[in-house]
Design an enzyme around this catalytic site. Structure first.
Site, mmCIF file in Angstrom:
data_model
loop_
_atom_site.group_PDB
_atom_site.id
_atom_site.type_symbol
_atom_site.label_atom_id
_atom_site.label_comp_id
_atom_site.label_asym_id
_atom_site.label_seq_id
_atom_site.Cartn_x
_atom_site.Cartn_y
_atom_site.Cartn_z
ATOM 1 N N CYS A 2 0.849 -1.192 0.000
ATOM 2 C CA CYS A 2 0.000 0.000 0.000
ATOM 3 C C CYS A 2 0.884 1.241 0.000
ATOM 4 C CB CYS A 2 -0.883 -0.012 1.244
ATOM 5 S SG CYS A 2 -1.763 -1.572 1.456
ATOM 6 N N ARG A 27 1.617 1.893 -5.935
ATOM 7 C CA ARG A 27 1.864 0.871 -4.913
ATOM 8 C C ARG A 27 0.620 0.036 -4.629
ATOM 9 N NH1 ARG A 27 6.429 1.826 -2.243
ATOM 10 N NH2 ARG A 27 5.738 0.500 -0.538
ATOM 11 N N TRP A 74 -3.589 -1.990 -1.413
ATOM 12 C CA TRP A 74 -3.486 -3.192 -2.249
ATOM 13 C C TRP A 74 -3.873 -4.324 -1.311
ATOM 14 C CZ3 TRP A 74 -1.187 -7.987 -2.811
ATOM 15 C CH2 TRP A 74 -1.202 -8.518 -4.089
ATOM 16 N N ASN A 100 0.793 -0.305 6.054
ATOM 17 C CA ASN A 100 1.282 -0.986 4.839
ATOM 18 C C ASN A 100 2.092 -2.196 5.298
ATOM 19 O OD1 ASN A 100 2.405 -1.810 2.425
ATOM 20 N ND2 ASN A 100 4.102 -0.342 2.576
ATOM 21 N N GLY A 101 1.650 -3.385 4.940
ATOM 22 C CA GLY A 101 2.361 -4.601 5.367
ATOM 23 C C GLY A 101 1.373 -5.677 5.761
ATOM 24 N N GLU A 483 11.202 -12.481 -20.405
ATOM 25 C CA GLU A 483 10.830 -11.102 -20.068
ATOM 26 C C GLU A 483 9.732 -10.573 -20.992
ATOM 27 O OE1 GLU A 483 10.666 -7.300 -18.324
ATOM 28 O OE2 GLU A 483 11.085 -9.338 -17.641
ATOM 29 N N LYS A 487 6.059 -9.249 -19.741
ATOM 30 C CA LYS A 487 5.512 -7.914 -20.053
ATOM 31 C C LYS A 487 4.108 -8.043 -20.619
ATOM 32 C CE LYS A 487 7.505 -5.885 -18.072
ATOM 33 N NZ LYS A 487 8.600 -6.384 -17.311
ATOM 34 N N GLU A 490 1.628 -9.204 -17.897
ATOM 35 C CA GLU A 490 1.378 -8.196 -16.855
ATOM 36 C C GLU A 490 0.359 -7.137 -17.261
ATOM 37 O OE1 GLU A 490 5.786 -7.083 -16.023
ATOM 38 O OE2 GLU A 490 4.558 -6.441 -14.322
ATOM 39 N N HIS A 506 10.003 -30.391 -26.993
ATOM 40 C CA HIS A 506 9.812 -31.299 -25.854
ATOM 41 C C HIS A 506 8.462 -31.056 -25.185
ATOM 42 C CE1 HIS A 506 13.961 -32.486 -26.364
ATOM 43 N NE2 HIS A 506 14.286 -31.216 -26.394
ATOM 44 N N LYS A 605 3.680 -1.988 -7.863
ATOM 45 C CA LYS A 605 5.057 -1.753 -8.288
ATOM 46 C C LYS A 605 6.079 -2.412 -7.372
ATOM 47 C CE LYS A 605 8.260 -0.065 -10.854
ATOM 48 N NZ LYS A 605 8.481 -0.730 -12.124
#
Ligand code: AGP
Length: 610
Positions: A2, A27, A74, A100-101, A483, A487, A490, A506, A605
């Site tokens: 958060c 955040r 969040w 936050n946590g 990567e 992207k 996400e 395979h 983030k």
């Protein structure tokens, strides 16, 4: 994950809190709230959804106060709704708190408090804190003492700020595991999760460490431990400008940060390349360079995009330093009782420098005597402060949740570390000069690739309705395939996988048909002949192929549906170039799907909880 912000001073705190929350929205952004003092009463306003919705609500109420705290959430415990949004209060609303946590032992604490008659309004873990603090206030302790006693019972992580109507001249804040700074102004002070929330008002900040509590008044602040030991704190001058954290005229932070890469890459290598000596100068590693070069083994630990950078680092370190290198997911490393010791060096890569799993892995490695080094972008972040030495990537603030410029800057720093170690071992000055001069040319080559933006946008429009994607690469470009897939996942919510191209037969080849777009990273390097046959295997099964290829490669156009031609470079540096088209492809597909590119769903983030 958060965002929290607080203000105490002479100005009306309401617009300051709202602006601060908007800057912290990367955040977490599923609900928000503010709490202010109105005389001897508290006024709490909360709302589900983004800060802009809270702003509308607050403006209708025409609130004003010189002391207040704000939170953008969040959700971890309790769904995103108004009740679970912060601030949370004690029974008579005389105390309100933002957190936050994660409070890991909240159920135990909650049971104890309910036995004392406390009633809970929300489903959150955070709500135990105002009630727990209240239980100590009721025993006659003042606010600071009550917060200290309460936190001595708490297990987990927190960045908190508290206001108590009966002690209206202060904000009390505390930190353990989640980042927290105090911003120092003229006749006003601030508290926030990071500097971006206070930068418009001050450049003087103090970083709180784990186990520290701050008592912030209008004209002063002091720091103590939760066991009441006084602490002298250093004030840091922030060099970042407000402009740096604005969109600069781009529709999204992500596109701005992609387009900034020539500059961010120059900043990452500025003053660090010794061309004549074919070497690198990294002041942050000067004291440990010999121990690093004599490491029996190098481990790289990180999460997400930073983990992908680590994979490229593995190829670089092993090729040019011949030191055995392994890459570890930090979340696995911290719990699997790793075999690591004083002969080992462990690099912890993190853009935010606050990722909980990476921070915990760092502490684990230090505990076992390994040389723990950080590669971070956020200056003054926890991982940077707790590692024994390290290198900042200097990519500048990265606001878009999908990491782009931080990744390419991480690769530059890994290349510089490779030079530094290699030249101490068996890398000749000629080889070193080759790498150094190639590094210098990278930003110009990236500028050239960014000019392909509209071409990549038109390719994106062909694939915006795809349901799945496969990304394939070999050698140094295998991590780039991972990567590229990340992207796309996400920000466009399309399922995508990255694979070593040779691994396809395979299993994944079973996925190939005309509805499966396949992105090949296929420059004319040592793997080119092999990857051409992989392309033909996909072509033979009707797959639609996009290839990132070398600018002088005309042969590939006959093999693929779309090719994006980019400048060449030595293999170890090529990932910095090949990833750029993949960043733009993902960006344009997400924009064409009308999605919120900068704040994709379910993400944040910096992941400060495990
Ligand atoms: C990347 O785009 C994501 N935001 C995420 O995977 C990120 O890389 C990961 O959370 C690690 O973050 P860090 O680099 O700040 O530690």
């Amino acid at each position: 994950m958060c965002g929290i912000v607080g203000y105490i001073g002479q100005r009306n705190c309401v617009p300051i809190l709202i602006e601060g929350l908007k800057r912290l929205e990367y955040r977490g952004y599923d609900s928000a709230g503010i709490g202010i003092l109105n005389g001897s009463d508290s006024v709490i306003v909360k709302n589900k959804g983004k800060v802009s919705l809270l702003q509308e609500k607050v403006e209708q109420l025409n609130l004003s106060s010189t002391i207040g705290i704000g939170h953008t959430r969040w959700a971890t415990h309790g769904i995103p709704n108004e009740t679970n949004a912060h601030p949370h209060t004690n029974t008579d609303d005389s105390l309100f708190l933002i957190h936050n946590g994660i409070i890991e032992n909240y159920q135990t604490l909650k049971k104890g408090l309910m036995n004392l008659g406390y009633r809970f309004r929300s489903e959150t873990d955070s709500e135990v804190l105002p009630h727990l603090i209240d239980s100590f206030l009721r025993k006659g302790n003042d606010l600071v003492k009550s917060v200290q006693l309460a936190l001595q019972e708490v297990e987990g992580t927190y960045g908190i700020a508290i206001i108590y109507t009966k002690e209206p001249d202060k904000i009390v804040a505390a930190r353990k595991g989640s980042p927290l700074i105090v911003g120092l102004g003229q006749n006003e002070n601030f508290v926030a999760s990071d500097v971006s929330a206070v930068l418009a008002h001050t450049k003087q900040v103090v970083y709180l460490e784990d186990g520290e509590i701050a008592v912030i008044t209008k004209n002063d602040f002091c720091a103590k431990t939760i066991y009441d030991d006084e602490i002298r704190k250093e004030v840091h001058e922030i060099t970042m400008s407000l402009e740096e954290i604005d969109k600069g005229g781009y529709p999204h932070f992500m596109l701005k940060e992609i387009m900034e890469q020539p500059e961010s890459l120059r900043n990452s290598m500025r003053g660090r390349i010794l061309l004549e000596e074919g070497n690198a100068k990294l002041g942050g590693l000067a004291d440990v360079a010999d121990r690093l070069a004599n490491s029996k083994r190098i481990l790289i630990s990180a999460c997400g995009t930073s983990w992908h950078a680590g994979l490229v680092g593995e190829y670089m370190f092993e090729q040019f330093t011949r030191i055995p290198t392994e890459v570890e997911y930090a979340s696995e490393f911290r719990y699997r009782n790793p075999i690591v010791g004083s002969d080992d060096t462990v690099f912890f890569i993190s853009q935010s420098g606050e990722t909980a799993d990476t921070l915990a892995a760092l502490r684990e490695a230090k505990l076992r005597g390994a040389l723990a080094l950080g590669i971070c972008n956020a200056v003054g972040s926890s991982i940077a402060r707790e590692s024994e030495a390290g290198v900042y990537t200097h990519a500048g603030p990265e606001i878009g949740v999908a990491s782009t410029k931080a990744f390419t800057s991480q690769l530059v720093v890994l290349a510089l570390i490779t030079l530094l170690i290699g030249r101490k071992k068996n890398l000749s000055i000629e080889e070193g000069k080759k790498i150094a001069s190639e590094l210098f040319q990278i930003p110009d080559k990236v500028e050239k690739i960014l000019k392909l933006n509209s071409e990549i946008e038109s390719i994106a429009s062909q694939f915006k309705d795809a349901k799945n994607f496969l990304y394939l690469g070999r050698g140094y470009n295998f991590p780039v395939a991972l990567e590229g897939a990340l992207k796309l996942k996400e920000i466009s919510y399309i399922h995508a996988e990255g694979y070593p191209a040779a691994e396809m037969k395979h299993g994944p080849i079973a996925l190939i048909d005309e509805d499966m777009p396949v992105v090949f990273i296929a420059p004319q390097d040592s793997t080119y002949e092999k990857i051409k046959s992989n392309i033909q295997e996909v072509k033979a099964r009707g797959g639609k192929i996009i290839a990132v290829a070398s600018e002088n490669d005309n042969e590939i156009d006959h093999l693929v549906d779309y090719s994006i031609k980019i400048p060449d470079a030595i293999e170890m540096l090529r990932p910095i170039l090949t990833v750029i088209p993949l960043q733009l492809l993902a960006y344009h597909i997400a924009v064409k799907k009308g999605l919120n590119v900068d704040q994709p769903r379910n993400l944040a983030k910096s992941v400060t909880v495990e």
